[in-house]
Design a protein around this motif. Structure first.
Motif, short mmCIF file in Angstrom:
data_model
loop_
_atom_site.label_atom_id
_atom_site.label_comp_id
_atom_site.label_asym_id
_atom_site.label_seq_id
_atom_site.Cartn_x
_atom_site.Cartn_y
_atom_site.Cartn_z
N TYR A 1 5.54 11.05 1.90
CA TYR A 1 5.93 9.86 3.42
C TYR A 1 5.27 10.07 4.87
CZ TYR A 1 7.84 13.70 5.89
OH TYR A 1 7.86 14.97 6.70
N ASN A 2 5.58 8.77 5.03
CA ASN A 2 4.94 8.61 6.00
C ASN A 2 5.86 9.33 7.50
OD1 ASN A 2 2.85 5.27 5.94
ND2 ASN A 2 3.00 7.77 5.46
N GLY A 3 4.63 9.29 8.86
CA GLY A 3 5.94 9.87 9.26
C GLY A 3 4.80 9.42 10.62
N LEU A 4 5.19 10.29 12.30
CA LEU A 4 5.17 8.54 13.10
C LEU A 4 4.19 8.19 13.50
CD1 LEU A 4 8.15 10.08 15.44
CD2 LEU A 4 8.18 8.15 14.42
N ALA A 5 3.17 9.75 13.41
CA ALA A 5 1.53 9.09 13.76
C ALA A 5 0.92 8.48 12.88
CB ALA A 5 1.01 10.52 13.64
N THR A 6 0.67 8.64 11.26
CA THR A 6 0.91 8.65 10.73
C THR A 6 1.38 6.51 10.24
OG1 THR A 6 0.52 9.62 8.87
CG2 THR A 6 0.50 7.22 8.51
N MET A 7 1.99 6.04 10.58
CA MET A 7 2.71 5.26 11.21
C MET A 7 2.34 3.77 12.29
SD MET A 7 5.16 2.98 9.33
CE MET A 7 5.82 4.41 8.47
N SER B 1 1.06 -0.90 0.41
CA SER B 1 0.17 -0.03 -0.09
C SER B 1 1.06 1.26 0.27
CB SER B 1 -0.77 -0.17 1.21
OG SER B 1 -2.03 1.10 1.14
N TYR B 2 1.71 1.82 -1.39
CA TYR B 2 2.75 2.45 -0.76
C TYR B 2 2.44 2.75 -2.89
CZ TYR B 2 5.33 -1.50 -0.20
OH TYR B 2 6.43 -2.84 -0.54
N ASP B 3 2.78 4.55 -2.81
CA ASP B 3 3.91 4.13 -5.03
C ASP B 3 2.13 4.59 -5.31
OD1 ASP B 3 6.51 3.32 -4.20
OD2 ASP B 3 5.82 1.46 -5.40
N ASN B 4 1.24 5.06 -4.86
CA ASN B 4 -0.07 5.43 -5.20
C ASN B 4 0.17 7.08 -6.45
OD1 ASN B 4 -2.27 3.49 -4.13
ND2 ASN B 4 -0.75 4.61 -2.55
N ALA B 5 1.81 7.94 -6.07
CA ALA B 5 2.19 8.52 -6.56
C ALA B 5 3.58 8.21 -6.51
CB ALA B 5 1.72 9.81 -5.97
N PRO C 1 3.55 15.30 -8.03
CA PRO C 1 2.77 15.63 -6.50
C PRO C 1 1.39 14.89 -6.15
CG PRO C 1 3.82 17.34 -7.01
CD PRO C 1 2.96 16.77 -8.35
N GLY C 2 1.93 14.49 -4.90
CA GLY C 2 0.34 13.46 -4.58
C GLY C 2 0.90 12.31 -3.14
N GLU C 3 0.45 11.76 -2.67
CA GLU C 3 -0.23 11.50 -1.38
C GLU C 3 0.26 9.80 -1.87
OE1 GLU C 3 -1.82 11.99 2.48
OE2 GLU C 3 -3.84 11.90 0.81
N HIS C 4 1.81 9.40 -1.86
CA HIS C 4 1.76 7.83 -2.15
C HIS C 4 1.20 7.17 -1.55
CE1 HIS C 4 5.73 6.17 -0.58
NE2 HIS C 4 5.96 6.50 0.46
N SER C 5 1.34 6.89 -0.16
CA SER C 5 1.11 5.83 0.78
C SER C 5 -0.10 6.61 2.10
CB SER C 5 2.15 5.53 1.74
OG SER C 5 2.31 4.06 1.98
N SER C 6 -1.44 6.85 1.94
CA SER C 6 -2.09 7.71 3.22
C SER C 6 -2.35 6.34 3.53
CB SER C 6 -3.20 8.66 2.42
OG SER C 6 -4.21 7.74 1.48
N TYR D 1 10.31 4.60 3.35
CA TYR D 1 10.74 5.66 2.44
C TYR D 1 9.29 6.87 1.88
CZ TYR D 1 8.31 3.91 -1.16
OH TYR D 1 6.85 3.39 -1.87
N GLY D 2 9.77 7.82 0.77
CA GLY D 2 8.97 8.46 0.45
C GLY D 2 9.16 9.17 -1.39
N TYR D 3 8.38 10.53 -1.81
CA TYR D 3 9.13 11.05 -2.98
C TYR D 3 9.16 12.85 -3.03
CZ TYR D 3 8.47 6.16 -5.09
OH TYR D 3 8.03 4.83 -5.49
N CYS D 4 10.38 12.86 -3.62
CA CYS D 4 9.63 14.50 -3.55
C CYS D 4 9.73 14.98 -4.98
CB CYS D 4 11.85 14.47 -3.27
SG CYS D 4 12.33 16.22 -4.34
N TRP D 5 9.21 16.49 -5.54
CA TRP D 5 8.70 16.61 -6.47
C TRP D 5 9.30 18.15 -6.72
CZ3 TRP D 5 5.68 13.61 -4.08
CH2 TRP D 5 4.62 12.79 -4.30
N GLY D 6 9.93 18.37 -7.08
CA GLY D 6 10.36 19.73 -7.95
C GLY D 6 11.61 19.69 -7.60
N ASN D 7 11.78 20.97 -6.74
CA ASN D 7 13.73 21.57 -6.48
C ASN D 7 14.44 20.26 -5.59
OD1 ASN D 7 16.54 22.50 -6.33
ND2 ASN D 7 15.52 23.64 -4.40
N CYS D 8 14.42 19.13 -5.96
CA CYS D 8 14.99 17.92 -5.28
C CYS D 8 16.74 17.55 -5.05
CB CYS D 8 14.41 16.61 -5.66
SG CYS D 8 13.14 16.22 -5.47
#
Length: 453
Positions: free
Chosen positions: A408-414, A322-326, A332-337, A365-372
């Motif tokens: 990405y996923n921070g502590l609260a979501t994890m 349940s990841y890589d949805n973006a 840009p978008g939520e890749h793993s909500s 892990y997460g994804y970056c878009w723009g000035n990466c």
């Protein structure tokens, strides 16, 4: 219950009752002599301490010692072929047994029908006529006389926490001091690929042995993960009818030779799966299950059309990606909500997968878009590297800074996902190298562990 300071499963009060005649296996005089199967009620002589030297949950295929009340162990003299006794103080070959479920694999629970197989000669513990006299270790198969109903096991199990560890971050031996085994139940070594002859290639044998020994010492099971995203060209050629049986044999031999505990299949090429894939999985399971080896699969709704629902439901458990949805291929978008995780679990429930066989996958892990940075306008980035750029990032799932956006996923979501996964079959992690050390209060694995215990 587990002994203090021990990661192995050490359970007292375990009983075995013959299926055919309903007689309990007993150690005469509570140990020191013959093993018999005469009692109709389990009392002191019929209750044992089961020491699962693989650690973690007791699962089909695990190696065990069986200890009578005097502290002496069950022993098959000469490794099997004659009577069984409970008169040994050793923990060597003659005293070790594999515990195997009659049907299926995975966790063993009260009421399961099991067999006990000697590890040296492959003989099965056998109560002649199904009970009423002496117990032997000469059964040639798990037949009527060899079937035992187990009871006395703990009724609660720790949720699965499955972590992938790729082979491109250095040797597996080098990870022994970095992985917090105490917070995991399974580790999938990624990725095992076939060579030109279908022989698996993963890492040097000595490297795998060092890692597996360390994992087993702390109760963690280790699987090779076949294929991996993008590796299908190294696996799919062996689905062909003239190659599939030999390929399955190569896989089983590899797992047994390297003292691994099961097989994970991570094929992510639905257009190259279909009926040939279904046949491959059916034959792999048919060869793995008699050896007590679970077969699992990494799956995702977007690829599910590549396998039949029958195949999907045949795995011992599935890990839901349940990841890589973006990603770098999208804007840009939520890749793993959290909502996406709920949707994925519902999808597989509607496919008829049992709740306790669904393991929720989460990203380290997460994804970056723009000035990466480095001229990149999109990028895959590990959680620990996001924190290196933004030290307070663990408190959120989204960063918008200096022309760059991160999902990405921070502590609260994890923590929320771990709580959700606990209601199903557990949590899967891609991948362990993305985290901080669990000594850090920003560690995602530490957050998961605190939520699933």
């Amino acid at each position: 219950m587990p002994a203090a300071g021990s990661s192995a499963l050490l359970t007292s009060g375990v009983s075995f009752k013959t299926v055919r005649a309903g007689r309990f296996v007993g150690a005469q005089n509570n140990g020191g002599g013959a093993v018999i199967a005469t009692a109709t009620v389990a009392q002191a002589w019929e209750k044992f301490t089961l020491d699962d030297i693989n650690g973690g949950a007791l699962e089909s295929g695990d190696t065990v010692f069986i200890q009578a009340g005097t502290g002496q162990y069950f022993q098959a003299a000469n490794g099997g072929g004659s009577t069984l006794n409970a008169a040994s103080y050793n923990r060597l070959g003659w005293e070790t047994f594999r515990i195997v479920k009659k049907s299926g694999t995975g966790a063993i629970v009260n009421g399961d029908i099991v067999g006990l197989q000697t590890t040296t000669t492959g003989h099965w513990v056998s109560a002649e006529n199904g009970g009423g006299g002496t117990v032997y270790a000469y059964g040639g198969a798990l037949g009527d006389w060899e079937q035992l109903t187990i009871s006395g096991l703990p009724t609660t199990m720790r949720p699965r926490v499955v972590g992938y560890l790729p082979n491109w971050y250095g040797s597996y031996a080098s990870w022994v001091s970095k992985v917090d085994f105490s917070k995991l139940t399974h580790i999938n070594l990624a990725f095992a690929l076939g060579d030109a002859n279908g022989q698996l290639q993963l890492a040097p044998a000595s490297d795998i042995a060092t890692f597996v020994n360390a994992a087993h010492a702390q109760g963690v099971k280790v699987f090779p993960s076949l294929c991996g995203g993008g590796g299908d060209s190294r696996i799919t050629p062996f689905y062909q009818p003239d190659k599939v049986d030999a390929f399955v044999d190569h896989i089983i031999n590899y797992v047994v030779t390297h003292n691994l505990d099961g097989i994970d299949v991570d094929v992510e090429a639905p257009d190259r799966m279909g009926a040939l894939y279904d046949t491959f999985i059916a034959r792999l399971i048919a060869k793995a299950r008699p050896r007590g080896l679970p077969v699992t699969a990494a799956v995702a709704p977007w690829m599910q059309y590549g396998m039949s629902d029958t195949t999907l439901r045949s795995f011992d458990f599935i890990t839901i990606m349940s990841y890589d949805n973006a990603g770098t291929w999208t804007g840009p978008g939520e890749h793993s909500s959290y909502a996406q995780a709920q949707e994925a679990l519902t999808f597989y429930a509607n496919k008829g997968v049992a709740r306790d066989r669904m393991v929720l996958g989460v990203p380290f892990y997460g994804y970056c878009w723009g000035n990466c940075g480095n001229g990149q306008t999109s990028a895959y980035i590990l959680y620990k590297d996001i924190l290196a750029k933004f030290p307070t990032a663990s408190g959120a799932d989204w960063i918008n800074s200096n022309g760059a956006q991160y999902s990405y996923n921070g502590l609260a979501t994890m923590r929320a996902k771990a709580t959700l996964g606990k209601q199903y079959g557990g949590i899967m992690i891609w991948e362990l190298a993305g985290d901080l050390a669990t000594t850090s209060d920003q560690s995602l694995l530490r957050a998961i562990d605190g939520s699933v215990r």
